[in-house]
Design an enzyme around this catalytic site. Sequence first.
Site, PDB file in Angstrom:
ATOM      1  N   PRO A  89      56.053 118.963   2.053  1.00  0.00           N
ATOM      2  CA  PRO A  89      54.921 119.495   1.302  1.00  0.00           C
ATOM      3  C   PRO A  89      54.521 120.919   1.678  1.00  0.00           C
ATOM      4  CG  PRO A  89      54.230 117.746   2.798  1.00  0.00           C
ATOM      5  CD  PRO A  89      55.720 117.725   2.767  1.00  0.00           C
ATOM      6  N   ASN A  90      54.230 121.672   0.643  1.00  0.00           N
ATOM      7  CA  ASN A  90      53.718 123.046   0.714  1.00  0.00           C
ATOM      8  C   ASN A  90      54.769 124.088   1.088  1.00  0.00           C
ATOM      9  OD1 ASN A  90      50.929 122.418   0.023  1.00  0.00           O
ATOM     10  ND2 ASN A  90      50.886 121.382   2.000  1.00  0.00           N
ATOM     11  N   ARG A 147      52.099 132.879   0.914  1.00  0.00           N
ATOM     12  CA  ARG A 147      50.793 132.693   1.561  1.00  0.00           C
ATOM     13  C   ARG A 147      51.027 132.548   3.059  1.00  0.00           C
ATOM     14  NH1 ARG A 147      49.868 132.186  -3.199  1.00  0.00           N
ATOM     15  NH2 ARG A 147      48.593 130.749  -4.406  1.00  0.00           N
ATOM     16  N   ASN A 153      62.671 119.937   7.381  1.00  0.00           N
ATOM     17  CA  ASN A 153      61.310 120.335   7.748  1.00  0.00           C
ATOM     18  C   ASN A 153      60.400 119.445   6.923  1.00  0.00           C
ATOM     19  OD1 ASN A 153      58.821 121.421   8.270  1.00  0.00           O
ATOM     20  ND2 ASN A 153      59.474 123.557   8.015  1.00  0.00           N
ATOM     21  N   ALA A 198      53.804 118.613   6.928  1.00  0.00           N
ATOM     22  CA  ALA A 198      52.736 117.800   7.531  1.00  0.00           C
ATOM     23  C   ALA A 198      53.105 116.321   7.650  1.00  0.00           C
ATOM     24  CB  ALA A 198      51.452 117.962   6.725  1.00  0.00           C
ATOM     25  N   HIS A 226      60.927 123.164  12.531  1.00  0.00           N
ATOM     26  CA  HIS A 226      59.614 123.717  12.190  1.00  0.00           C
ATOM     27  C   HIS A 226      59.664 125.222  12.343  1.00  0.00           C
ATOM     28  CE1 HIS A 226      58.001 119.803  11.821  1.00  0.00           C
ATOM     29  NE2 HIS A 226      58.564 119.488  12.975  1.00  0.00           N
ATOM     30  N   ARG A 248      50.008 125.109  18.470  1.00  0.00           N
ATOM     31  CA  ARG A 248      48.993 125.018  17.416  1.00  0.00           C
ATOM     32  C   ARG A 248      48.034 123.842  17.695  1.00  0.00           C
ATOM     33  NH1 ARG A 248      51.722 125.595  11.705  1.00  0.00           N
ATOM     34  NH2 ARG A 248      49.533 126.013  11.177  1.00  0.00           N
TER      35      ARG A 248
HETATM   36  O1  CA2 Z   1      55.942 125.027  11.165  1.00  0.00           O
HETATM   37  C1  CA2 Z   1      56.381 124.285  10.289  1.00  0.00           C
HETATM   38  O2  CA2 Z   1      57.468 124.462   9.734  1.00  0.00           O
HETATM   39  C2  CA2 Z   1      55.522 123.106   9.802  1.00  0.00           C
HETATM   40  O3  CA2 Z   1      56.401 122.029   9.522  1.00  0.00           O
HETATM   41  C3  CA2 Z   1      54.833 123.581   8.544  1.00  0.00           C
HETATM   42  C4  CA2 Z   1      53.839 122.562   7.972  1.00  0.00           C
HETATM   43  C5  CA2 Z   1      52.887 122.083   9.052  1.00  0.00           C
HETATM   44  O4  CA2 Z   1      52.054 121.056   8.546  1.00  0.00           O
HETATM   45  C6  CA2 Z   1      53.611 121.580  10.286  1.00  0.00           C
HETATM   46  O5  CA2 Z   1      52.648 121.234  11.260  1.00  0.00           O
HETATM   47  C7  CA2 Z   1      54.532 122.648  10.847  1.00  0.00           C
HETATM   48  C8  CA2 Z   1      53.034 123.165   6.847  1.00  0.00           C
HETATM   49  C9  CA2 Z   1      53.834 123.847   5.781  1.00  0.00           C
HETATM   50  C10 CA2 Z   1      52.898 124.638   4.927  1.00  0.00           C
HETATM   51  O6  CA2 Z   1      53.631 125.673   4.319  1.00  0.00           O
HETATM   52  C11 CA2 Z   1      52.935 126.699   3.786  1.00  0.00           C
HETATM   53  C12 CA2 Z   1      53.664 127.783   3.372  1.00  0.00           C
HETATM   54  C13 CA2 Z   1      53.033 128.862   2.871  1.00  0.00           C
HETATM   55  C14 CA2 Z   1      51.652 128.880   2.760  1.00  0.00           C
HETATM   56  C15 CA2 Z   1      50.917 127.793   3.163  1.00  0.00           C
HETATM   57  C16 CA2 Z   1      51.570 126.694   3.682  1.00  0.00           C
END
Ligand code: CA2
Length: 153
Positions: A13-14, A21, A77, A80, A103, A110
């Site tokens: 996700p995301n 962003r 990856n 969350a 990751h 974090r």
């Molecule tokens: O560091 C990573 O790759 C994570 O897997 C990224 C996840 C986070 O929940 C993990 O704790 C660590 C979040 C990905 C969100 O991706 C975004 C990308 C651009 C803008 C906002 C969020």
Amino acid sequence: MAKPALILLVNGPNLNLLGTRKPEVYGRTTLSEIEADVAAAANAEGAAVLCFQSNHEGAIIDFLHDQRANAAGAVMNAGAYTHTSVALRDAIEAIEIPVVEVHISNTHRREEFRHRSLIAGACVGQVTGLGKHGYTVATSLLLGILRGRAEGR
Ligand code: CA2
């Protein structure tokens, strides 16, 4: 000639928002660029890559189930879902192919809730905090593991 090994590149996700962003945390590289980098790294070692991204837990699990018979391994990856999904951990165990967890950020630097990965115990290893390079590092590691297994090491 033998068919090249297929590896899966799975993003949760995301991660479709990469490069658009939060560059201070996740960098400026887009997911498409990361997918191209991984494909190039894998192709250079004679492997093919199938990329998948979803914001839905069940869709990721369905993809893993659907591809388990075709793929030799996966780089993932889970975003969350890393910290929340017992179902994803069970799926990784169930498919019985090696999965390397990646990751972009160093999750251990974090918030506390990011320190624990529910999927780590089902994965062959984890690469965290190397930015976009983590994906190509994980790909090389996975291909090395697969080569070792093929050669009985
Ligand atoms: O560091 C990573 O790759 C994570 O897997 C990224 C996840 C986070 O929940 C993990 O704790 C660590 C979040 C990905 C969100 O991706 C975004 C990308 C651009 C803008 C906002 C969020």
